[in-house]
Scaffold this motif. Structure first.
Motif, PDB file in Angstrom:
ATOM      1  N   UNK A   1       0.749  -1.171   0.214  1.00 57.39           N
ATOM      2  CA  UNK A   1       0.072  -0.029  -0.012  1.00 57.39           C
ATOM      3  C   UNK A   1       0.912   1.274   0.255  1.00 57.39           C
ATOM      4  N   UNK A   2       1.906   1.249   0.819  1.00 55.45           N
ATOM      5  CA  UNK A   2       2.717   2.424   0.993  1.00 55.45           C
ATOM      6  C   UNK A   2       4.297   1.932   1.352  1.00 55.45           C
ATOM      7  N   UNK A   3       5.050   2.164   0.576  1.00 53.78           N
ATOM      8  CA  UNK A   3       6.500   1.880   0.803  1.00 53.78           C
ATOM      9  C   UNK A   3       7.510   2.457  -0.194  1.00 53.78           C
ATOM     10  N   UNK A   4       8.395   1.770  -0.236  1.00 56.09           N
ATOM     11  CA  UNK A   4       9.545   2.043  -1.326  1.00 56.09           C
ATOM     12  C   UNK A   4      10.690   0.996  -1.586  1.00 56.09           C
ATOM     13  N   UNK A   5      11.235   0.937  -2.591  1.00 60.39           N
ATOM     14  CA  UNK A   5      12.322  -0.026  -2.869  1.00 60.39           C
ATOM     15  C   UNK A   5      13.739   0.352  -2.260  1.00 60.39           C
ATOM     16  N   UNK A   6      14.682  -0.605  -2.152  1.00 65.89           N
ATOM     17  CA  UNK A   6      15.951  -0.488  -1.490  1.00 65.89           C
ATOM     18  C   UNK A   6      16.843  -1.620  -2.233  1.00 65.89           C
TER      19      UNK A   6
ATOM     20  N   UNK B   1      20.473  -4.190  -1.041  1.00 64.56           N
ATOM     21  CA  UNK B   1      21.710  -4.541  -0.486  1.00 64.56           C
ATOM     22  C   UNK B   1      22.958  -5.137  -1.290  1.00 64.56           C
ATOM     23  N   UNK B   2      23.842  -4.222  -1.446  1.00 65.46           N
ATOM     24  CA  UNK B   2      25.003  -4.590  -2.317  1.00 65.46           C
ATOM     25  C   UNK B   2      24.251  -4.850  -4.041  1.00 65.46           C
ATOM     26  N   UNK B   3      25.094  -5.796  -4.555  1.00 65.26           N
ATOM     27  CA  UNK B   3      24.799  -5.661  -6.134  1.00 65.26           C
ATOM     28  C   UNK B   3      23.947  -6.934  -6.350  1.00 65.26           C
ATOM     29  N   UNK B   4      23.786  -7.911  -5.329  1.00 65.17           N
ATOM     30  CA  UNK B   4      22.849  -9.080  -5.623  1.00 65.17           C
ATOM     31  C   UNK B   4      21.471  -8.837  -5.023  1.00 65.17           C
ATOM     32  N   UNK B   5      21.212  -8.029  -4.377  1.00 65.12           N
ATOM     33  CA  UNK B   5      19.809  -8.041  -3.502  1.00 65.12           C
ATOM     34  C   UNK B   5      19.092  -6.891  -3.885  1.00 65.12           C
ATOM     35  N   UNK B   6      17.807  -6.831  -4.371  1.00 60.83           N
ATOM     36  CA  UNK B   6      16.709  -5.934  -4.621  1.00 60.83           C
ATOM     37  C   UNK B   6      15.429  -6.093  -3.667  1.00 60.83           C
ATOM     38  N   UNK B   7      14.749  -5.189  -3.110  1.00 59.67           N
ATOM     39  CA  UNK B   7      13.800  -5.445  -2.424  1.00 59.67           C
ATOM     40  C   UNK B   7      12.805  -4.195  -2.192  1.00 59.67           C
ATOM     41  N   UNK B   8      11.567  -4.369  -1.831  1.00 59.59           N
ATOM     42  CA  UNK B   8      10.732  -3.414  -1.126  1.00 59.59           C
ATOM     43  C   UNK B   8      10.464  -3.551  -0.007  1.00 59.59           C
ATOM     44  N   UNK B   9       9.870  -2.508   0.871  1.00 58.38           N
ATOM     45  CA  UNK B   9       9.237  -2.704   2.167  1.00 58.38           C
ATOM     46  C   UNK B   9       8.449  -1.640   2.365  1.00 58.38           C
ATOM     47  N   UNK B  10       7.758  -1.856   3.376  1.00 57.39           N
ATOM     48  CA  UNK B  10       6.660  -0.891   3.855  1.00 57.39           C
ATOM     49  C   UNK B  10       5.189  -1.666   4.368  1.00 57.39           C
ATOM     50  N   UNK B  11       3.975  -0.821   4.176  1.00 57.71           N
ATOM     51  CA  UNK B  11       2.906  -1.257   4.718  1.00 57.71           C
ATOM     52  C   UNK B  11       2.009  -2.042   3.531  1.00 57.71           C
ATOM     53  N   UNK B  12       1.905  -3.384   3.959  1.00 57.28           N
ATOM     54  CA  UNK B  12       0.965  -3.978   2.962  1.00 57.28           C
ATOM     55  C   UNK B  12      -0.529  -4.428   3.495  1.00 57.28           C
ATOM     56  N   UNK B  13      -1.330  -4.293   2.522  1.00 55.87           N
ATOM     57  CA  UNK B  13      -2.700  -5.058   2.881  1.00 55.87           C
ATOM     58  C   UNK B  13      -2.825  -6.270   2.348  1.00 55.87           C
ATOM     59  N   UNK B  14      -3.786  -6.816   2.919  1.00 52.62           N
ATOM     60  CA  UNK B  14      -3.995  -8.487   2.480  1.00 52.62           C
ATOM     61  C   UNK B  14      -5.445  -8.730   2.991  1.00 52.62           C
ATOM     62  N   UNK B  15      -5.907  -9.672   2.038  1.00 52.84           N
ATOM     63  CA  UNK B  15      -7.238 -10.437   2.061  1.00 52.84           C
ATOM     64  C   UNK B  15      -7.146 -11.788   1.916  1.00 52.84           C
ATOM     65  N   UNK B  16      -7.202 -12.772   2.773  1.00 55.42           N
ATOM     66  CA  UNK B  16      -7.161 -14.091   2.738  1.00 55.42           C
ATOM     67  C   UNK B  16      -8.521 -14.741   2.835  1.00 55.42           C
ATOM     68  N   UNK B  17      -8.510 -15.786   1.884  1.00 56.57           N
ATOM     69  CA  UNK B  17      -9.912 -16.815   1.984  1.00 56.57           C
ATOM     70  C   UNK B  17      -9.449 -17.986   1.918  1.00 56.57           C
ATOM     71  N   UNK B  18      -9.435 -18.700   2.811  1.00 51.58           N
ATOM     72  CA  UNK B  18      -8.940 -20.197   2.848  1.00 51.58           C
ATOM     73  C   UNK B  18      -9.849 -21.120   3.295  1.00 51.58           C
ATOM     74  N   UNK B  19     -10.321 -21.966   2.547  1.00 48.36           N
ATOM     75  CA  UNK B  19     -11.460 -22.878   2.702  1.00 48.36           C
ATOM     76  C   UNK B  19     -11.278 -24.341   2.366  1.00 48.36           C
ATOM     77  N   UNK B  20     -10.192 -25.074   3.012  1.00 47.41           N
ATOM     78  CA  UNK B  20     -10.040 -26.490   2.645  1.00 47.41           C
ATOM     79  C   UNK B  20     -11.148 -27.337   3.182  1.00 47.41           C
ATOM     80  N   UNK B  21     -11.014 -28.734   3.313  1.00 49.09           N
ATOM     81  CA  UNK B  21     -12.136 -29.454   3.941  1.00 49.09           C
ATOM     82  C   UNK B  21     -12.012 -29.144   5.308  1.00 49.09           C
ATOM     83  N   UNK B  22     -11.030 -29.033   5.854  1.00 48.11           N
ATOM     84  CA  UNK B  22     -10.874 -28.800   7.215  1.00 48.11           C
ATOM     85  C   UNK B  22     -11.683 -27.779   8.070  1.00 48.11           C
TER      86      UNK B  22
END
Length: 456
Positions: free
Chosen positions: A268-273, A275-296
């Protein structure tokens, strides 16, 4: 001169169009439910036989409750309703946050005027908020389909986009050229997978009697997954909500539980960053919606989390992609059964965490592992004292055979541990094994390359 929407400048957007469309959608949905579900009653009233008197009663009393409609209606149907209202606003040129407001206001209008039963707290939360996350993901994916077809999309592309996001297609059709401009996705790094195959339950413990017989049967399955905006692509930025998101949906060929899971997480709100030459990432505030409905069991959550997503080049040709998130949301759990003490849905604040990891071995093999945990407190209609813990873990091996074609072996483990004052404590678990054919959108398996040739 006719007004035409420009996504870059905002010229041509409309606040009025969705303000009229959303009430119209609610009227049509209520009319459909009156015809199709005319016999449904609650508290001695036909649920959808609303009138000025019932609307005024809701507005005047504001007598909110937690309802116990079927889990798939509350936790899947209502978010899709919210996604539709969100899509009407979004495709009228409004941004994510403005469309989120429209979706929540539309949810409130439904609670006041769509049903005669008491307005539902859980429906208000999931319809407007989970629906907005779902709506944005569908809006972006429909836009990708149209962008891929160029300035004049062929009919097949238009129909595919319409199936993904019907409200976007409606506004493009209803208003001629005004809303025809395709939303600029800015060419994100993506990987999508279409899967089809069969699954079987390999173990189960303490399953509810209503699902235990069917759990032993083999099942046809279909799944779709997309990672959008994978970190590391040069020139791509994360200035807009859901410039990165992960979307997954799976279905099973059984009528009582067609949608087995639907999960969305997006930045939702964040930025990229980096570490060295081999890592690229993003971090910040995430929104999520999960619906999980197995047999159980059933579990669903709408949440805000802090987290990070990244890719690391571990060795020549070997990339590791992953996401770590932790936060809190509003969750719901329960069972689809008529046994009251088993079926009772539990709602509450839900601390939760996610760890997802993918290892990409050249252009041939993907090894995915993920785990999700939810601690659901109880605020439900039965005012139970207690809580429960839900865990969902998965592992998948995908091997590319040739071109975009691959085969995969998937395993998922589901656990529900309940501890309530007036219900016997129970530990339930099940494991499911699946064999699938997979179509991959990228023969490089979604690995993002930002390094110069001499650095690889």
């Amino acid at each position: 001169m006719k007004t035409v929407l420009s996504w870059e400048t905002g010229e041509g957007k409309s606040y009025l169009v969705p303000a009229l469309e959303i009430p119209g959608f609610i009227v049509l949905l209520n009319g459909f439910d009156r015809l199709v579900l005319n016999d449904k009653e609650k508290d001695g009233k036909k649920v959808y036989s609303t009138n000025l008197s019932t609307i005024w009663e809701h507005l005047h009393r504001q007598n909110w409750t937690f309802d116990q409609d079927s889990f798939k209606v509350n936790q899947f149907g209502h978010p899709y309703e919210g996604a539709t209202m969100y899509g009407l606003a979004r495709s009228s040129g409004l941004n994510f946050w403005q469309s989120l407001v429209y979706s929540n206001v539309g949810s409130f209008l439904w609670e006041m005027a769509g049903e005669t039963s008491r307005p539902s707290i859980n429906d208000q939360i999931t319809t407007g908020n989970a629906g907005s996350l779902l709506g944005e993901a569908l809006f972006r994916m429909a836009g990708l389909v149209l962008e891929d077809a160029g300035p004049n999309p062929a009919l097949g592309h238009q129909l595919a986009a319409a199936a993904i996001s019907p409200p976007t297609a409606f506004n493009r059709l209803a208003f001629g050229e005004r809303f025809k401009e395709v939303y600029p996705n800015h060419q994100p790094a993506t990987l999508w997978r279409c899967m089809a195959g069969g699954s079987a339950n390999v173990h189960s413990h303490n399953l509810s009697p209503v699902v235990q017989p069917s759990s032993r049967d083999g099942n046809a399955i279909a799944e779709f997954a997309m990672a959008y905006g994978l970190p590391g692509k040069p020139g791509y930025s994360y200035n807009r909500p859901l410039d990165y998101f992960d979307f997954q949906i799976s279905t099973r060929a059984r009528t009582h539980n067609l949608v087995e899971s639907l999960t969305i997480r997006g930045l939702l709100k964040g930025t990229d960053y980096h570490v060295g030459e081999d890592y690229r990432g993003i971090w910040g505030l995430y929104g999520s919606y999960d619906y999980i409905s197995p047999y159980l069991f059933r579990v669903s959550s709408t949440a805000l989390s802090l987290g990070t997503t990244g890719q690391y080049w571990a060795a020549p040709g070997i990339a590791v992609q992953g996401t770590v998130m932790g936060g809190v949301g509003f969750g719901a759990t329960g069972l689809e059964t008529d046994v009251a003490e088993e079926r009772g849905y539990h709602f509450g604040a839900t601390p939760q965490g996610l760890l997802a990891l993918g290892v990409l071995l050249g252009d041939k093999t993907i090894l995915d592992v993920s785990s999700r945990g939810y601690y659901v407190s109880a605020l439900g209609p039965d005012k139970l004292k207690g809580s429960e813990f839900v865990f969902r873990g998965a592992a998948a091996l995908t091997v590319r055979i040739y071109g975009h074609h691959a085969v995969g072996l998937h395993y998922s483990e589901s656990i529900r541990d309940t501890n309530y004052a007036n219900i016997p404590s129970r530990y339930r678990s099940e494991g499911t094994l699946s064999l699938v054919y997979t179509f991959l959108s990228d023969i490089n398996l979604g690995a993002v390359e930002w390094r110069d040739a001499y650095q690889r």
